[in-house]
Write an enzyme that holds these catalytic residues in place. Structure first.
Site, mmCIF file in Angstrom:
data_model
loop_
_atom_site.group_PDB
_atom_site.id
_atom_site.type_symbol
_atom_site.label_atom_id
_atom_site.label_comp_id
_atom_site.label_asym_id
_atom_site.label_seq_id
_atom_site.Cartn_x
_atom_site.Cartn_y
_atom_site.Cartn_z
ATOM 1 N N THR A 136 0.869 -1.184 0.000
ATOM 2 C CA THR A 136 0.000 0.000 0.000
ATOM 3 C C THR A 136 0.895 1.218 0.000
ATOM 4 O O THR A 136 1.767 1.361 0.848
ATOM 5 C CB THR A 136 -0.859 0.053 1.271
ATOM 6 O OG1 THR A 136 -1.582 -1.141 1.337
ATOM 7 C CG2 THR A 136 -1.814 1.211 1.224
ATOM 8 N N GLU A 171 -3.118 -4.757 -3.310
ATOM 9 C CA GLU A 171 -3.633 -5.990 -2.723
ATOM 10 C C GLU A 171 -4.828 -5.672 -1.826
ATOM 11 O O GLU A 171 -4.776 -4.761 -1.017
ATOM 12 C CB GLU A 171 -2.511 -6.652 -1.892
ATOM 13 C CG GLU A 171 -2.838 -8.046 -1.467
ATOM 14 C CD GLU A 171 -3.432 -8.850 -2.597
ATOM 15 O OE1 GLU A 171 -2.685 -9.241 -3.483
ATOM 16 O OE2 GLU A 171 -4.668 -9.072 -2.607
ATOM 17 N N LYS A 226 -7.063 2.102 -3.726
ATOM 18 C CA LYS A 226 -6.668 1.275 -2.584
ATOM 19 C C LYS A 226 -6.836 2.074 -1.278
ATOM 20 O O LYS A 226 -7.412 1.598 -0.302
ATOM 21 C CB LYS A 226 -5.219 0.817 -2.773
ATOM 22 C CG LYS A 226 -4.547 0.245 -1.562
ATOM 23 C CD LYS A 226 -5.048 -1.131 -1.196
ATOM 24 C CE LYS A 226 -4.384 -1.593 0.069
ATOM 25 N NZ LYS A 226 -4.375 -2.972 0.332
ATOM 26 N N THR A 228 -8.710 4.646 -0.801
ATOM 27 C CA THR A 228 -10.122 4.973 -0.593
ATOM 28 C C THR A 228 -10.905 3.762 -0.090
ATOM 29 O O THR A 228 -11.747 3.885 0.805
ATOM 30 C CB THR A 228 -10.731 5.501 -1.918
ATOM 31 O OG1 THR A 228 -9.908 6.557 -2.395
ATOM 32 C CG2 THR A 228 -12.138 6.018 -1.713
ATOM 33 N N PHE A 278 -10.490 -0.525 15.267
ATOM 34 C CA PHE A 278 -9.798 -1.306 14.234
ATOM 35 C C PHE A 278 -8.286 -1.249 14.436
ATOM 36 O O PHE A 278 -7.738 -0.292 14.966
ATOM 37 C CB PHE A 278 -10.179 -0.850 12.821
ATOM 38 C CG PHE A 278 -9.898 0.610 12.518
ATOM 39 C CD1 PHE A 278 -8.609 1.068 12.282
ATOM 40 C CD2 PHE A 278 -10.947 1.528 12.444
ATOM 41 C CE1 PHE A 278 -8.369 2.397 11.972
ATOM 42 C CE2 PHE A 278 -10.712 2.874 12.145
ATOM 43 C CZ PHE A 278 -9.418 3.313 11.921
ATOM 44 N N CYS A 282 -2.970 -1.646 7.786
ATOM 45 C CA CYS A 282 -3.402 -0.806 6.660
ATOM 46 C C CYS A 282 -4.302 0.374 6.997
ATOM 47 O O CYS A 282 -4.077 1.484 6.503
ATOM 48 C CB CYS A 282 -4.115 -1.670 5.628
ATOM 49 S SG CYS A 282 -2.968 -2.610 4.637
ATOM 50 N N ARG A 445 -16.120 -7.677 21.749
ATOM 51 C CA ARG A 445 -16.389 -8.216 20.403
ATOM 52 C C ARG A 445 -17.788 -8.812 20.265
ATOM 53 O O ARG A 445 -18.043 -9.552 19.291
ATOM 54 C CB ARG A 445 -15.357 -9.298 20.070
ATOM 55 C CG ARG A 445 -13.927 -8.804 19.981
ATOM 56 C CD ARG A 445 -13.655 -8.122 18.675
ATOM 57 N NE ARG A 445 -12.247 -7.789 18.529
ATOM 58 C CZ ARG A 445 -11.730 -7.313 17.402
ATOM 59 N NH1 ARG A 445 -12.485 -7.111 16.344
ATOM 60 N NH2 ARG A 445 -10.461 -6.998 17.336
HETATM 61 C C1 UDX Z 1 -7.826 -4.559 5.483
HETATM 62 C C2 UDX Z 1 -8.765 -4.589 4.275
HETATM 63 O O1 UDX Z 1 -9.971 -5.286 4.646
HETATM 64 C C3 UDX Z 1 -8.092 -5.269 3.086
HETATM 65 O O2 UDX Z 1 -8.935 -5.208 1.941
HETATM 66 C C4 UDX Z 1 -6.771 -4.563 2.791
HETATM 67 O O3 UDX Z 1 -6.083 -5.196 1.740
HETATM 68 C C5 UDX Z 1 -5.886 -4.522 4.026
HETATM 69 O O4 UDX Z 1 -6.600 -3.915 5.125
HETATM 70 P P1 UDX Z 1 -7.036 -6.322 7.315
HETATM 71 O O5 UDX Z 1 -6.441 -5.135 7.993
HETATM 72 O O6 UDX Z 1 -6.210 -7.532 7.106
HETATM 73 O O7 UDX Z 1 -7.580 -5.911 5.870
HETATM 74 O O8 UDX Z 1 -8.323 -6.808 8.161
HETATM 75 P P2 UDX Z 1 -9.853 -6.362 8.232
HETATM 76 O O9 UDX Z 1 -10.675 -7.580 8.197
HETATM 77 O O10 UDX Z 1 -10.188 -5.303 7.282
HETATM 78 O O11 UDX Z 1 -9.973 -5.786 9.725
HETATM 79 C C6 UDX Z 1 -9.345 -4.591 10.131
HETATM 80 C C7 UDX Z 1 -9.743 -4.256 11.550
HETATM 81 O O12 UDX Z 1 -11.110 -3.893 11.635
HETATM 82 C C8 UDX Z 1 -9.555 -5.399 12.547
HETATM 83 O O13 UDX Z 1 -9.029 -4.893 13.748
HETATM 84 C C9 UDX Z 1 -10.961 -5.933 12.753
HETATM 85 O O14 UDX Z 1 -11.146 -6.550 13.995
HETATM 86 C C10 UDX Z 1 -11.756 -4.629 12.659
HETATM 87 N N1 UDX Z 1 -13.160 -4.865 12.284
HETATM 88 C C11 UDX Z 1 -13.471 -5.392 11.070
HETATM 89 C C12 UDX Z 1 -14.168 -4.498 13.169
HETATM 90 O O15 UDX Z 1 -13.915 -4.009 14.283
HETATM 91 N N2 UDX Z 1 -15.475 -4.694 12.783
HETATM 92 C C13 UDX Z 1 -15.808 -5.215 11.578
HETATM 93 O O16 UDX Z 1 -17.027 -5.352 11.308
HETATM 94 C C14 UDX Z 1 -14.781 -5.579 10.686
#
Ligand code: UDX
Ligand code: ADP
Length: 470
Positions: A136, A171, A226, A228, A278, A282, A445
């Site tokens: 990224t 990605e 990406k 956005t 979160f 990324c 959670r």
């Molecule tokens: C993210 C993007 O989803 C992916 O497309 C990109 O390529 C990289 O960044 P990732 O960081 O691996 O992926 O995980 P993701 O499933 O998006 O979760 C990110 C965070 O959000 C986590 O801490 C997760 O627990 C949190 N989350 C996710 C929530 O709190 N609630 C949700 O409903 C979804």
């Protein structure tokens, strides 16, 4: 359509993106030799370990893929020079964390690893090479890579001239479901100007991805898409977390609200689970990049708009730490608290920007004794993240537990921070017997069966759910 026949792929960077992505390329392109090269020797050693349970990253389904392809058409190596020299196509998949000092500190991406790898490519590549940015990156980085590649070559009239085409192919995999996301992507995005290079990459993807899912754009649209996409996803989480606080203050239930709004097709039902905030490598980085970019172009209102997504995320972590302290009679000093989950989400051992880090730090600051259990994160990583300096197993006020049982023994509270499946069905009746009373569960959670846990005597706080707490 004119394209080049790709026989050798090299990926620089054997991390959470490079490793799984190249394993899937190797599986679907059996006639292409795929080499993943990294400067980190111990990481490469683990990628080559005959026992696939020792792979450096945990990702469901990855071990099987590696067993099937490794040393057939998939190779992991520290020999960067040779891997680059042999490649027709090179993916740059190195780390791009947020800058910690200098201009743009705290916002802009630190591009030193991208620059270093681009310089290695400029030095060692032979003939014509397609270079693809996979990490990224801020918008317009592809142009920077192109300049490094064309300007940093040694002028040597005896050697054949090299040439490069740079593409952006961001990605979208999500950790924990990376293999599925790579096998069946919603879309593949390719940005670039050189049609032959684009076609060559499309040819590889069509080995397993339907043509209609492959989108080609200009370089900048690809890079900005990406950022956005991640900003929109993060924004949904901050939105639902903001509403979770309102639910706790009123008598609404966030799971009911999520369901009700998610049934609207325009909103959709994914990414609506409230949580401790979160994490991951990324979301924060990409939003900060977006903010930096907007500031650069004097779009201050736009910058502030996106910045608020991060502010709410930090506020969510902060308010959770505070409400834990408040619930435990305003002091956690000397109290043992069981922390269940340290990775930023379930099904990964990645802890980058995990909400657990900030919440644990706040509780340690308040004098709590934490007993941390995570099924996949090891003690070294936890020590590193919490900046615990000791070389021994002693972690001061932090204990490293190797089971739920030992984490919860004599604890005043159980704090669930990651949604690992095994935390859903804990034997609460047995657990409470060994805990101090009143015994608390803080479920960030929405994972546990509140009725069951309440039935055996727990006091409970569950994110976004005031009704169950009374
Ligand atoms: C993210 C993007 O989803 C992916 O497309 C990109 O390529 C990289 O960044 P990732 O960081 O691996 O992926 O995980 P993701 O499933 O998006 O979760 C990110 C965070 O959000 C986590 O801490 C997760 O627990 C949190 N989350 C996710 C929530 O709190 N609630 C949700 O409903 C979804
Ligand atoms: P991501 O989540 O983006 O995959 P990681 O930090 O997991 O990020 O992986 C990036 C990898 O890139 C690391 O293993 C790091 O050692 C490697 N790396 C960084 N710079 C270089 C370089 N110049 N040459 C080879 N590998 C590099």
């Amino acid at each position: 359509m004119a394209s080049l026949k790709i026989k050798n792929i090299c990926c620089i960077g054997a991390g959470y993106v490079g490793g799984p992505t190249m394993a899937v390329f190797a599986q679907h392109c059996p006639n292409v030799k795929v080499t993943v090269a990294d400067i980190n020797e111990s990481r490469i050693k683990l990628w080559n370990d005959s026992d696939t349970s020792n792979l450096p990253i945990y990702e469901p389904g990855l071990d099987k893929l590696i067993s099937n392809c490794r040393n057939k058409n998939l190779f992991f190596t520290n020999n960067i020079q040779e891997s680059i020299a042999n490649a027709d196509m090179i993916f740059l998949s190195v780390n791009t964390p947020t800058k910690s000092k200098g201009v743009g500190a705290g916002k802009a991406s630190d591009l030193r690893w991208v620059e270093a790898s681009a310089r290695q490519v400029a030095k060692f590549a032979q003939g014509h090479t397609i270079v693809i940015e996979k990490s990224t990156l801020p918008v317009r980085t592809a142009k920077t890579i192109q300049r490094i590649l064309t300007n940093s070559q040694e002028i040597n009239l005896k050697k054949p001239k090299k040439s490069f085409s740079v593409l952006s192919n961001p990605e979208f995999l999500s950790e924990g479901t990376a293999i599925k996301d790579l096998q069946e992507p919603d879309r593949v995005l390719i940005g670039g100007e050189d049609q032959i290079a684009i076609n060559s990459l499309v040819d590889l993807y069509t080995n397993w991805v339907p043509c209609e899912k492959i989108i080609c754009t200009n370089l900048w649209s690809s890079e900005l898409s990406k950022l956005t996409a991640n900003a929109f996803l993060a924004q949904r989480i901050s939105s639902i977390n903001a509403i979770s606080a309102l639910c706790e203050a009123t008598e609404a239930d966030i799971t009911q609200v999520s369901k009700a709004i998610g049934l609207d097709k325009r909103i959709g039902n994914e990414f609506l689970s409230p949580g401790p905030g979160f994490g991951g490598s990324c979301f924060q980085k990409d939003i900060l990049n977006l903010v930096y970019l907007c500031e650069y172009y004097n779009l201050d209102e736009v910058a502030r708009y996106w910045e608020e997504v991060i502010n709410i995320n930090n506020w969510q972590k902060d308010r959770i730490a505070k409400l834990i302290v408040n619930s435990l009679f305003d002091t956690v000093s000397g109290k043992k608290l069981a922390i269940l989950g340290f990775s930023f989400k379930a099904n990964t051992n990645d802890t980058r920007n995990s909400a657990s880090i900030d919440i644990c730090r706040d509780l340690l600051e308040e004098g709590a004794i934490l007993s941390i259990y995570d099924p996949k994160v090891d003690i070294h990583q936890i020590k590193k993240d919490l900046e615990i300096k000791s070389e021994t197993k002693d972690m001061g006020n932090c204990l490293f537990a190797n089971s739920i049982e030992s984490a919860t023994q004599d604890a005043h509270a159980v704090i669930i921070l990651t949604e690992w499946k095994q935390f859903k069905d804990i034997a609460w009746e047995e657990t409470i017997k060994k805990m101090k009373k009143p015994a608390w569960i803080f479920d960030t959670r929405s994972l546990i069966d509140v009725k069951k846990a309440k039935g055996v005597g727990f006091d409970i706080w569950q994110v976004g759910n005031q009704t169950k707490n009374n």
